[in-house]
Design an enzyme around this catalytic site. Structure first.
Site, PDB file in Angstrom:
ATOM      1  N   GLY A  21       0.703  -1.166   0.067  1.00 25.81           N
ATOM      2  CA  GLY A  21       0.006   0.020   0.189  1.00 25.81           C
ATOM      3  C   GLY A  21       0.878   1.325   0.045  1.00 25.81           C
ATOM      4  O   GLY A  21       0.333   2.218  -0.487  1.00 25.81           O
ATOM      5  N   ALA A  23       4.743   1.322  -0.709  1.00 22.35           N
ATOM      6  CA  ALA A  23       5.797   1.107  -1.588  1.00 22.35           C
ATOM      7  C   ALA A  23       5.771  -0.328  -2.344  1.00 22.35           C
ATOM      8  O   ALA A  23       5.194  -1.210  -1.752  1.00 22.35           O
ATOM      9  CB  ALA A  23       7.046   1.129  -0.642  1.00 22.35           C
ATOM     10  N   VAL A  25       8.490  -3.325  -3.767  1.00 15.52           N
ATOM     11  CA  VAL A  25       9.593  -3.971  -3.306  1.00 15.52           C
ATOM     12  C   VAL A  25      10.255  -4.723  -4.286  1.00 15.52           C
ATOM     13  O   VAL A  25       9.547  -5.460  -5.125  1.00 15.52           O
ATOM     14  CB  VAL A  25       9.158  -4.979  -2.008  1.00 15.52           C
ATOM     15  CG1 VAL A  25      10.738  -5.300  -1.282  1.00 15.52           C
ATOM     16  CG2 VAL A  25       8.482  -4.233  -1.015  1.00 15.52           C
ATOM     17  N   ASP A 134       1.929  -1.003  12.882  1.00 17.00           N
ATOM     18  CA  ASP A 134       1.155  -1.993  12.031  1.00 17.00           C
ATOM     19  C   ASP A 134       1.943  -3.379  12.170  1.00 17.00           C
ATOM     20  O   ASP A 134       1.966  -4.167  11.190  1.00 17.00           O
ATOM     21  CB  ASP A 134       1.159  -1.393  10.674  1.00 17.00           C
ATOM     22  CG  ASP A 134       0.483  -2.279   9.665  1.00 17.00           C
ATOM     23  OD1 ASP A 134      -0.547  -2.862   9.936  1.00 17.00           O
ATOM     24  OD2 ASP A 134       0.853  -2.432   8.410  1.00 17.00           O
TER      25      ASP A 134
END
Length: 659
Positions: A21, A23, A25, A134
């Site tokens: 949501g 970035a 990778v 988170d």
């Protein structure tokens, strides 16, 4: 980001690893340090938000401070062509969510080991005043050696401002959201503790406690519904272990653990038989917490019914004389002054009397109770917890704390030391040193590595440990030494030319080498070495075979030289498990995999007799050897193979044609 793109002139992009949501990778290769790394690039739609960019950079830099074996390391933070990126340690493995799917049900001790690693990492973050916000299994990686590593520190903070508009992000995290966050309140360290409790619930049951069709419905359950019992799912779970889940996931932050360290300490002893009869954890009963109350319509109507309408307003006649008005005004002011004085006096007389809480740290419970009593205070609950600084059975602190004010006769809670936090040592023999050391360091244990050669244990695996399995230690005082296999020992071969046969045999025994002898007529003294293979100075591994050529002495006159026939005989030597010649140790070490047999071979031929050992070797399985013989024509040779002083194989009639 296309493959082979070199970011920052250093990181060559290899492939995409996933999209999130916040970035995207990528797997990349660090061209300078020659290692694989993971690169996170801020999403394109967030690159024009200066506030998000600033948070991304600041939090990325803050994450570089978090150096811990259970936290994914952040190596670099930068920008290129408007692209904000973060370079991190590449963890080859899977996230905890996938690990639970593949390995459930997970043994309770393994659940505790995973949680202890995670708690240790979060404790370091909290010590740096970094709240993850988170925490969820998707943000915990398990590498190929079983080491847990938390990721996404900092990015979770940056994501908080965009969470309400990013439905997928909220939906992925709401299962682990604390009640105060679900209400829109500020996240605290205790919010992380709540999320850790939900993760522990999922490790024990394989699922999250609350399900729903929408993120909102799940969020509402977090602050309205009780956490389902893990013991109803699995009655074998000890009550003490369920209590860790219940306390960590209490609705009110004040009922949760004070810190993740407290949670780790409680979790560590949750399987102990001493806690078998522990009652179920119940939070303190709710009291008025100051939240706004909503009255129903009937209450509102009832209140309205007692209000009389102003239907008889009358205009007071003006006083005829001005001095009367002034007199009544003075009387009114006087009465007001008297009323204020009476209210103030009542407040003063009725106010609760307070005292200062004395400092009782370092005292025994009895001494602390007496000191509190002298200050007109009572002793409340007594909670015991580990302490590295305060000796066992002495008071650590009070609640309220020392020097704070408290009402007279108030109950003061005492925290009493149980001594240093003891860590249980597991059995790490056979594991890789990297994994064993990571587990121990996550528990705060200092680990010392000691290398030792081994022919049986794979390189890098633990052979022995200084503290036995199951023993508890104080990590502040005791260092655990792990003996690690360095593989077969290597040595430089000595110059054996000119040495006698007995000297060579002594050397080979001392250096764990196998020696094979050959003979040749030579002017050198009989039974001295005239050649060796490999040569002097060569590097050989322990257990290697060195071929030595010995002198038979001067060659006699040809007509008197007996004819000698050279030939080899192959012999199968059986391995015997549990033989007394097998290696053993008083320390915890690998057993069956390191058993060997020590075997001596004696031969009788033209150059040897049974009086000396021809060859000694160690075997870990059935082994075939080739024995060279030099037998005069018309005669025979022989051999004996001995293990533990017993002849296991022999043949006294060996000829060239008999084998």
């Amino acid at each position: 980001m296309r493959p082979n793109y070199v970011l920052g002139g250093r990181y060559r992009i290899t492939q995409s690893l996933g999209e999130g949501g916040m970035a995207n990778v990528y797997l990349a290769h660090d061209l300078i340090l020659d290692r694989d790394v993971s690169v996170k690039l801020l999403r394109l739609d967030l690159r024009d938000d200066p506030h998000t960019i600033k948070r991304f950079q600041r939090e990325g830099l803050a994450a570089t401070e978090l150096v811990h074996p259970n936290i994914v390391s952040v190596y670099d933070v930068g920008e290129e062509n408007g692209m904000q990126y973060m370079v991190m340690e590449y963890v080859k493995g899977m996230d905890l969510k996938e690990y639970i799917k593949q390995h459930f049900p997970i043994p309770y001790q393994e659940v505790i080991n995973i949680m202890e690693q995670v708690l240790s990492a979060v404790a370091v973050a909290h010590a740096h005043n970094i709240i993850h916000r988170d925490l969820k299994p998707q943000n915990i990686l398990i590498d190929e050696k079983g080491v847990a590593k938390i990721t996404d520190f900092g990015i979770a903070v940056a994501m908080s401002e965009n969470a309400l508009t990013q439905t997928n992000t909220v939906l992925g995290s709401v299962h682990y959201l604390s009640p105060e966050q679900a209400r829109g309140g500020m996240a605290t360290k205790k919010s992380d503790i709540y999320s850790l409790g939900i993760i522990l619930y999922e490790l024990l049951t394989g699922t999250v406690p609350f399900q729903g069709e929408t993120a909102i419905s799940i969020a509402i359950k977090h602050f309205q519904s009780e956490i389902p019992s893990v013991r109803e799912f699995d009655p074998r779970i000890p009550q003490a272990l369920e209590n860790v889940v219940l306390k960590a996931t209490s609705k009110r932050p004040s009922d949760r653990y004070e810190s993740v360290t407290d949670m780790a300490n409680d979790l560590e002893t949750s399987l102990s038989p001493r806690r078998a009869s522990e009652p179920k954890f119940t939070p303190v009963e709710d009291v008025d917490d100051g939240e706004t109350k909503v009255l129903d319509k009937s209450a509102l109507n009832s209140e309205a019914a007692h209000v009389k309408p102003d239907t008889a307003k009358k205009v007071a006649p003006k006083p005829k004389k001005r001095h009367r008005r002034r007199r009544w005004l003075l009387v009114l002011l006087g009465l007001t002054a008297v009323l204020i004085a009476m209210v103030g006096l009542a407040f003063w007389l009725g106010r609760p009397q307070t005292v200062t809480v004395p400092d009782v740290s370092g005292l025994t419970v009895n001494e602390a109770q007496q000191k509190l009593s002298d200050s007109n205070l009572d002793t409340g609950a007594i909670q015991r917890q580990p302490s590295a600084k305060i000796k066992k059975n002495l008071v650590i602190k009070t609640s309220p704390q020392a020097e704070q004010s408290a009402k007279k006769e108030a109950k003061i809670k005492l925290y009493v030391s149980t001594g240093p936090r003891l860590v249980r040592i597991g059995n790490y023999v056979g594991q890789s040193y990297t994994r064993a050391a990571a587990i121990l360091k996550a528990k705060g244990v200092t680990v010392r590595r000691q290398n030792e050669s081994s022919n049986e244990v794979p390189v890098g695996n633990v052979m022995q440990q200084s503290i036995e399995n199951g023993q508890r230690i104080n990590p502040k005082e005791t260092t655990v030494t792990l003996t690690v296999s360095a593989g077969q020992r290597q040595l430089q071969l000595a110059d054996l030319i000119g040495k006698t046969k007995s000297q060579i045999q002594q050397y080979s025994k001392r250096e764990s080498l196998n020696v094979s002898f050959k003979y040749k007529y030579d002017n050198a003294t009989k039974n001295t070495a005239i050649d060796q293979n490999p040569g002097a100075g060569s590097t050989v591994k322990e257990g290697s075979t060195v071929v030595i050529t010995l002198s038979r002495g001067k060659k006699p006159v040809s007509n008197s030289v007996p004819k000698v026939e050279d030939f080899n005989v192959d012999v199968n030597i059986p391995f015997e498990a549990g033989s007394s010649s097998s290696s053993s140790s008083g320390k915890t070490s690998s057993s069956a995999s390191s058993e060997v047999n020590t075997v001596q071979i004696y031969i009788r031929d033209h150059d040897h007799n049974y009086g000396t050992v021809y060859k000694q070797l160690t075997i870990a399985q059935d082994t075939q050897v080739s024995i060279p013989f030099a037998v005069e024509s018309g005669k025979s040779g022989g051999y004996k193979i001995i293990r533990d002083g017993k002849v296991i194989l022999s043949d006294n009639n060996v000829t060239k044609n008999s084998h």
